[in-house]
Design a protein around this motif. Structure first.
Motif, short mmCIF file in Angstrom:
data_model
loop_
_atom_site.label_atom_id
_atom_site.label_comp_id
_atom_site.label_asym_id
_atom_site.label_seq_id
_atom_site.Cartn_x
_atom_site.Cartn_y
_atom_site.Cartn_z
N PHE A 168 0.83 -1.33 -0.01
CA PHE A 168 0.08 -0.08 -0.16
C PHE A 168 0.91 1.21 -0.02
CE2 PHE A 168 -2.01 3.33 2.40
CZ PHE A 168 -3.41 3.51 1.74
N ILE A 169 1.79 1.20 0.86
CA ILE A 169 2.61 2.35 1.02
C ILE A 169 3.47 2.51 -0.05
CG2 ILE A 169 4.58 3.58 2.42
CD1 ILE A 169 3.35 2.16 4.79
N GLY A 170 3.96 1.75 -0.98
CA GLY A 170 4.70 1.88 -2.13
C GLY A 170 4.22 1.88 -3.35
N ALA A 171 2.76 1.74 -3.55
CA ALA A 171 2.15 1.66 -4.68
C ALA A 171 2.08 3.14 -5.46
CB ALA A 171 0.72 1.44 -4.36
N ARG A 172 1.97 3.02 -6.65
CA ARG A 172 1.94 4.09 -7.65
C ARG A 172 0.51 3.87 -8.38
NH1 ARG A 172 6.28 7.09 -8.70
NH2 ARG A 172 5.43 7.79 -10.64
N PRO A 173 -0.28 5.07 -8.78
CA PRO A 173 0.27 6.48 -8.64
C PRO A 173 -0.06 7.02 -7.51
CG PRO A 173 -1.74 6.15 -10.00
CD PRO A 173 -1.45 4.78 -9.46
N PHE A 174 -0.97 6.38 -6.68
CA PHE A 174 -0.90 7.03 -5.34
C PHE A 174 -0.96 5.90 -4.58
CE2 PHE A 174 -4.63 7.81 -7.47
CZ PHE A 174 -5.54 7.01 -6.59
N ARG A 175 -1.00 5.95 -3.11
CA ARG A 175 -1.02 4.90 -1.88
C ARG A 175 -2.41 3.99 -2.15
NH1 ARG A 175 1.49 6.84 3.63
NH2 ARG A 175 0.11 8.71 3.21
N HIS A 176 -2.34 2.53 -2.55
CA HIS A 176 -3.48 1.80 -2.70
C HIS A 176 -3.05 0.27 -2.58
CE1 HIS A 176 -1.96 1.54 -6.69
NE2 HIS A 176 -2.75 0.26 -6.82
N CYS A 177 -3.94 -0.45 -2.20
CA CYS A 177 -3.62 -1.86 -2.34
C CYS A 177 -4.87 -2.80 -2.94
CB CYS A 177 -3.41 -2.59 -1.07
SG CYS A 177 -4.67 -2.38 0.28
N VAL A 178 -4.75 -3.68 -3.48
CA VAL A 178 -5.59 -4.65 -3.83
C VAL A 178 -5.62 -6.06 -3.54
CG1 VAL A 178 -6.55 -5.81 -6.06
CG2 VAL A 178 -5.63 -3.51 -6.54
N VAL A 179 -6.67 -6.43 -2.61
CA VAL A 179 -6.78 -7.57 -1.70
C VAL A 179 -7.89 -8.67 -2.49
CG1 VAL A 179 -6.87 -8.50 0.61
CG2 VAL A 179 -6.24 -6.24 0.24
N GLU A 180 -7.47 -9.73 -2.92
CA GLU A 180 -8.40 -10.73 -3.54
C GLU A 180 -9.09 -11.19 -2.48
OE1 GLU A 180 -8.85 -10.30 -6.58
OE2 GLU A 180 -7.06 -9.40 -7.43
N ASP A 181 -10.30 -11.73 -2.49
CA ASP A 181 -11.01 -12.74 -1.55
C ASP A 181 -11.17 -12.10 -0.32
OD1 ASP A 181 -11.55 -14.56 -3.67
OD2 ASP A 181 -9.43 -15.28 -3.28
N PHE A 182 -11.54 -10.66 -0.15
CA PHE A 182 -11.33 -9.91 1.14
C PHE A 182 -12.27 -10.53 2.02
CE2 PHE A 182 -12.67 -6.23 3.74
CZ PHE A 182 -11.34 -5.89 4.27
N PHE A 183 -13.71 -10.66 1.61
CA PHE A 183 -14.71 -11.10 2.62
C PHE A 183 -14.61 -12.50 2.67
CE2 PHE A 183 -17.33 -7.00 1.52
CZ PHE A 183 -17.04 -6.42 2.78
#
Length: 310
Positions: free
Chosen positions: A26-41
């Motif tokens: 998340f902290i290192g993501a571009r173009p801004f801070r984000h993350c993708v989490v599969e199968d979250f629920f």
């Protein structure tokens, strides 16, 4: 049921186990801070969310101009009952908020009981979301908006149908823009920081023949903090849009066809809508300024000066 049990029933175990690694991404993501989490629920929980997803007609389908459109929302999800009431109960617990703080490194997160702008989102064929940055302060509390958490509920989706969430570095500079596209796949969670440069939106949904009954479904949760770093703070503003540019093929020498004309009419209508909304906000602001004592004193002084000059 304890708060820990509630979290375990709602969120898949691997999300908790992988929280520290997710935060690094998340902290290192571009173009801004984000993350993708599969199968979250958790599997059973997301199945219940999809089964109880509200029909389009049950939500609010009015756009920012007060006109019925192709997006329907239900903000206060607790009223949907079942899994949605359970989700509402879970996301306001210290256990859930603490998990999202671990995933993002942002402390002091606050749950929004009003779900202002959030809740269930249902987007039909032909709908798009122009690139924008979100409103930055909660309209009722004044809290700073810090995170968007979106979980998609689309068991059947093809990237060719459009509707992918696009995160952009700078839509004002299309030649040098950096774009990350994230398809709205089932139980895929996207968490991104909301700042003055977290530009995002999605292109027009174009469903093929035989799939028109599908829609782009998601649950959107927004989180706030009472304060934010001074170098990130900005005066309160509403959603700020950047209108979509002309398609590249509309260049000198191209002969317009019916599809091109439909595209041009759509782009002009959306731009006119944004302009009307901005003018409305300016008129409201001017009315507030005119109602202040200082404004009335200044107006009286100007009128007196005008009389003296006659």
């Amino acid at each position: 049921m304890s708060r820990t049990d509630a979290l375990r029933d709602v969120v898949a175990p691997h999300v908790v186990a992988d929280a520290d690694a997710i935060r690094v991404g998340f902290i290192g993501a571009r173009p801004f801070r984000h993350c993708v989490v599969e199968d979250f629920f958790a599997p059973a929980f997301v199945h219940d969310l999809l089964a109880r997803f509200p029909g389009f007609d049950r939500g609010n389908a009015l756009n920012e101009d007060g006109v019925a459109g192709g997006k329907s929302t239900v903000e206060r999800i607790r009223g949907l009952g079942g899994a949605y009431a359970a989700l509402d109960a879970c996301i306001q617990t210290p256990a859930f908020l603490g998990l999202i703080e671990r995933l993002t490194g942002i402390d002091g997160l606050l749950y929004d009981p009003d779900y202002f702008g959030g809740g269930t989102h249902d987007n039909r064929d032909g709908q798009a979301l122009d690139t924008h940055i979100d409103f930055n302060h909660h309209p009722a509390t004044g809290w700073h908006r810090r995170l968007n958490l979106i979980v998609y509920l689309n068991p059947e989706w093809d990237a060719a149908w459009g509707g992918a969430l696009e995160l952009r570095r700078d839509p004002h500079d299309p030649e040098n823009d950096e774009v990350v596209a994230i398809a709205p796949a089932y139980n895929r969670c996207v968490i991104f920081e909301t700042t003055e440069h977290s530009w995002h939106g999605f292109p027009t949904i174009r469903l093929p023949a035989g799939r028109e009954s599908l829609s782009r479904r998601s649950v959107a949760l927004y989180f706030y903090t009472r304060e934010r770093p001074a170098d990130e703070a900005a005066p309160a503003h509403s959603t700020v849009y950047v209108d979509r540019p002309l398609p590249p093929h509309l260049a000198a020498g191209h002969e317009l066809d019916a599809s091109d004309m439909a595209t041009l009419h759509e782009l002009l209508a959306r731009r006119d809508g944004h302009v009307r909304r901005l003018y409305g906000e300016l008129h409201a602001l001017q009315a507030q300024l005119d109602a202040t004592p200082a404004s009335r004193v200044l107006g009286a002084a100007r009128r007196m000066l005008a009389r003296l000059r006659r």
